[in-house]
Design a protein around this motif. Structure first.
Motif, short mmCIF file in Angstrom:
data_model
loop_
_atom_site.label_atom_id
_atom_site.label_comp_id
_atom_site.label_asym_id
_atom_site.label_seq_id
_atom_site.Cartn_x
_atom_site.Cartn_y
_atom_site.Cartn_z
N LYS A 313 1.04 -1.10 0.01
CA LYS A 313 -0.03 -0.08 -0.13
C LYS A 313 0.67 1.23 -0.02
CE LYS A 313 -4.01 -2.03 2.31
NZ LYS A 313 -5.01 -1.89 3.45
N ARG A 314 2.05 1.19 0.41
CA ARG A 314 2.86 2.48 0.48
C ARG A 314 3.67 2.64 -0.91
NH1 ARG A 314 4.06 0.20 6.01
NH2 ARG A 314 6.25 -0.64 5.07
N LEU A 315 3.48 1.78 -1.91
CA LEU A 315 4.10 1.63 -3.16
C LEU A 315 3.29 2.33 -4.32
CD1 LEU A 315 5.92 -1.77 -3.17
CD2 LEU A 315 6.65 0.20 -2.05
N PHE A 316 3.69 3.42 -4.91
CA PHE A 316 2.91 4.10 -5.82
C PHE A 316 3.68 3.97 -7.26
CE2 PHE A 316 2.03 5.71 -1.60
CZ PHE A 316 0.50 5.49 -1.64
N LYS A 334 7.88 6.94 -16.74
CA LYS A 334 7.20 6.52 -15.75
C LYS A 334 7.90 5.85 -14.63
CE LYS A 334 3.70 4.98 -19.29
NZ LYS A 334 3.56 3.89 -20.06
N GLU A 335 7.57 6.26 -13.32
CA GLU A 335 8.42 5.68 -12.11
C GLU A 335 7.41 5.01 -11.20
OE1 GLU A 335 11.12 8.15 -9.61
OE2 GLU A 335 9.30 8.42 -8.67
N ILE A 344 13.68 1.98 -3.62
CA ILE A 344 13.96 1.54 -4.77
C ILE A 344 12.97 1.74 -5.72
CG2 ILE A 344 15.02 -0.62 -6.08
CD1 ILE A 344 15.84 -1.75 -3.51
N VAL A 345 13.42 2.60 -6.97
CA VAL A 345 12.45 2.74 -7.82
C VAL A 345 12.79 2.05 -9.39
CG1 VAL A 345 11.60 4.83 -6.97
CG2 VAL A 345 13.48 4.83 -8.50
#
Length: 541
Positions: A313-316, A334-335, A344-345
């Motif tokens: 839920k904390r990843l977007f 796009k990230e 880490i992206v």
């Protein structure tokens, strides 16, 4: 010409030479020449049959190789994506073609031999064959594949089916044995024996297999099974030079174990014997130098990834314009968050297919065994835990290199002026880089001293190929696994803003099970980025 033919020819020639001046004076003596000539004709017929048999073998080999190379040459990377194909290619060129050379050398075939001699300088060596065998064993361990699965070539995502023969399995076992690796010796000699028992045609005898198999089993202390295998060996070859003495030695050890068992029973103590081993017929893989081996390999298999619903839920996902970089305002990247802490992206569409092919084209002629920096001297050296080939590209090599460097600078907001050159790496069969840090620790202050640009502050990793199976980038400390996607890139900071190393970023490149993995790295350094990424207020900001 075979040595035995030479021996049959020369005595006759010598006989004629010594009697030439006297034969016409005695028909009786000349009759001896009739028999000599008949012997010569019989020898000649044997020679012709031997040559015909040899030519038949060569023709059969040529037809088989013509079919094989037609298939492999049509799609080299796809064909070599299957690790068994890669192993067998190395084995063929190092071993099988040498056997063919020896066969052809039995007669004059100067054109072929001259060509083969010239080509052989480019062939794999014994070291290459050993390395290829160890790569298959590494895949076997990492992805928990049994010998049967590898031997039959039952691997996911493979385009070309391939299998190992009894001779191949025997060769794998010998490689392990010569390296003192009895664990894999048992696995591969057992598979070789199984395929032999199933009736597979081979030049390797059961006696040869059992000789290695029984001794490797003995090294694990499994006396019962060692005796069973040795007895089977003796039943096939009662004159074997070692088997008899080995069996007597095993029996003596087993008798000693029984006596100790009876003695311990009388004192009501627990006794440990090898009976459990015999029942299971399996042995534990020995521990090695890597403390997080189990965690690392589990992550490579996609097991133990600590991606909880709460973390998810904390990843977007978002559009990234490089902090309103003018070059990215119209066409942001796009990230996607791959992990929250450390952050880490992944960036999408970082490299186009055309750019990837150009970079690979530039890198291929320069590829050499990948190195690691010696922590004490800062000098680059090869290491067994890093199995890949790499090259370094400069901006003046081609405009595409400068273009890609600028793009990475725009995305990260860090300067490439003090960054290392673009490193391009290709992982072959079983290619890997075991858990390591990209930054230098306090106990290795000279790691980047020669560069004069400080420590590695961040890593930008471009994936330049998809991988059918394996090849993930994993972080054992916090349980993350990131899978290659062609054209994407992942980015993370190795240092906190304070300059202290983030030890959570210890990571690894998992062995490639099926496929051909290409990546390129850009390591950004501290110097020049002091104001682009200022210090935080605490040590771990």
């Amino acid at each position: 010409m075979k040595p035995w033919l030479q021996l049959m020819f020369f005595p006759c020639v010598v006989l004629i030479w010594h009697t030439e001046a006297e034969f016409f004076t005695s028909i009786g003596q000349m009759t001896d020449l009739i028999y000599a000539e008949r012997d010569l004709v019989q020898s000649l017929q044997e020679y012709i049959r031997a040559e015909e048999k040899k030519l038949s073998q060569i023709k059969s080999w040529a037809e088989k190789m013509d079919i094989l190379t037609s298939k492999s040459a049509s799609d080299p990377e796809g064909y070599l994506a299957h690790p068994v194909n890669a192993y067998k290619l190395v084995k063929r060129l190092n071993t099988d073609w040498l056997e063919l050379e020896n066969l052809v050398l039995q007669d004059t075939a100067n054109g072929f031999i001259a060509n083969l001699t010239i080509q052989r300088q480019f062939f794999p060596t014994e070291e290459d064959e050993t390395g290829a065998a160890k790569a298959l064993m590494r895949l076997q361990d990492t992805y928990k594949l049994d010998s049967e699965t590898l031997s039959r070539g039952n691997l996911p995502g493979t385009k070309y089916r391939s299998s190992l023969t009894v001779g191949d399995c025997y060769g794998m076992g010998k490689t392990a044995y010569n390296d003192g690796d009895y664990y894999h010796t048992v696995l591969w000699m057992e598979q070789a024996l199984k395929q032999h028992d199933e009736g597979e045609d081979t030049t390797v005898s059961k006696v040869e297999i059992l000789d290695y198999f029984s001794y490797a089993v003995f090294q694990f202390g499994d006396l019962h099974r060692a005796m069973e295998l040795t007895r089977r060996l003796i039943s096939l070859d009662s004159t074997h030079e070692r088997a008899g003495s080995n069996l007597r030695y095993f029996e003596k050890l087993l008798e000693k174990e029984r006596e100790e068992k009876e003695k311990e029973k009388s004192t009501n103590k627990t006794v440990t014997t090898t009976e459990a081993m015999v029942q299971s017929g399996t042995y534990e893989r020995p521990l090695d130098y890597l403390p997080e081996r189990d965690i690392y390999e589990a992550l490579c298999r996609g097991e133990g990834v600590k991606m909880t619903p709460r973390r998810q839920k904390r990843l977007f996902c978002r559009y990234h314009d490089g902090n309103r970089n003018p070059h990215l305002l119209i066409a942001p990247f796009k990230e996607e968050d791959e992990w929250d802490s450390p952050h880490i992206v992944r960036y999408y569409n970082v490299l186009s297919d055309e750019e990837i092919e150009k970079i690979k084209q530039l890198a291929k002629p320069k590829l050499a065994r990948a190195t690691v920096r010696d922590p004490n001297t800062g000098v680059l050296t090869v290491a067994s835990y890093r199995v890949s080939k790499s090259s370094w590209l400069e901006e003046n090599d081609d405009p595409v290199v400068a273009k890609v460097n600028q793009r990475m600078q725009q995305i990260t907001g860090l300067t490439v002026k003090t960054a290392e050159l673009l490193q391009v790496a290709n992982y072959g069969m079983g290619g890997q880089y075991e858990p390591h840090f990209d930054f230098s620790r306090k106990d290795e202050p000279n790691a980047f001293k020669r560069l004069g640009t400080g420590n590695r502050v961040a890593t930008f990793l471009n994936y330049m190929s998809d991988v059918e199976a394996g090849g993930a980038t994993v972080f054992p400390d916090f349980g993350a696994a990131i899978w290659p996607k062609k054209g994407t890139a992942v980015f993370w900071y190795n240092l906190f803003r304070s300059g202290e190393g983030d030890y959570r970023t210890r990571h690894a490149a998992c062995p490639v099970l099926v496929g051909c993995k290409w990546v390129s790295n850009k390591w950004f350094h501290e110097r020049g980025n002091e104001f682009l990424r200022p210090c935080g207020r605490t040590e771990v900001d």
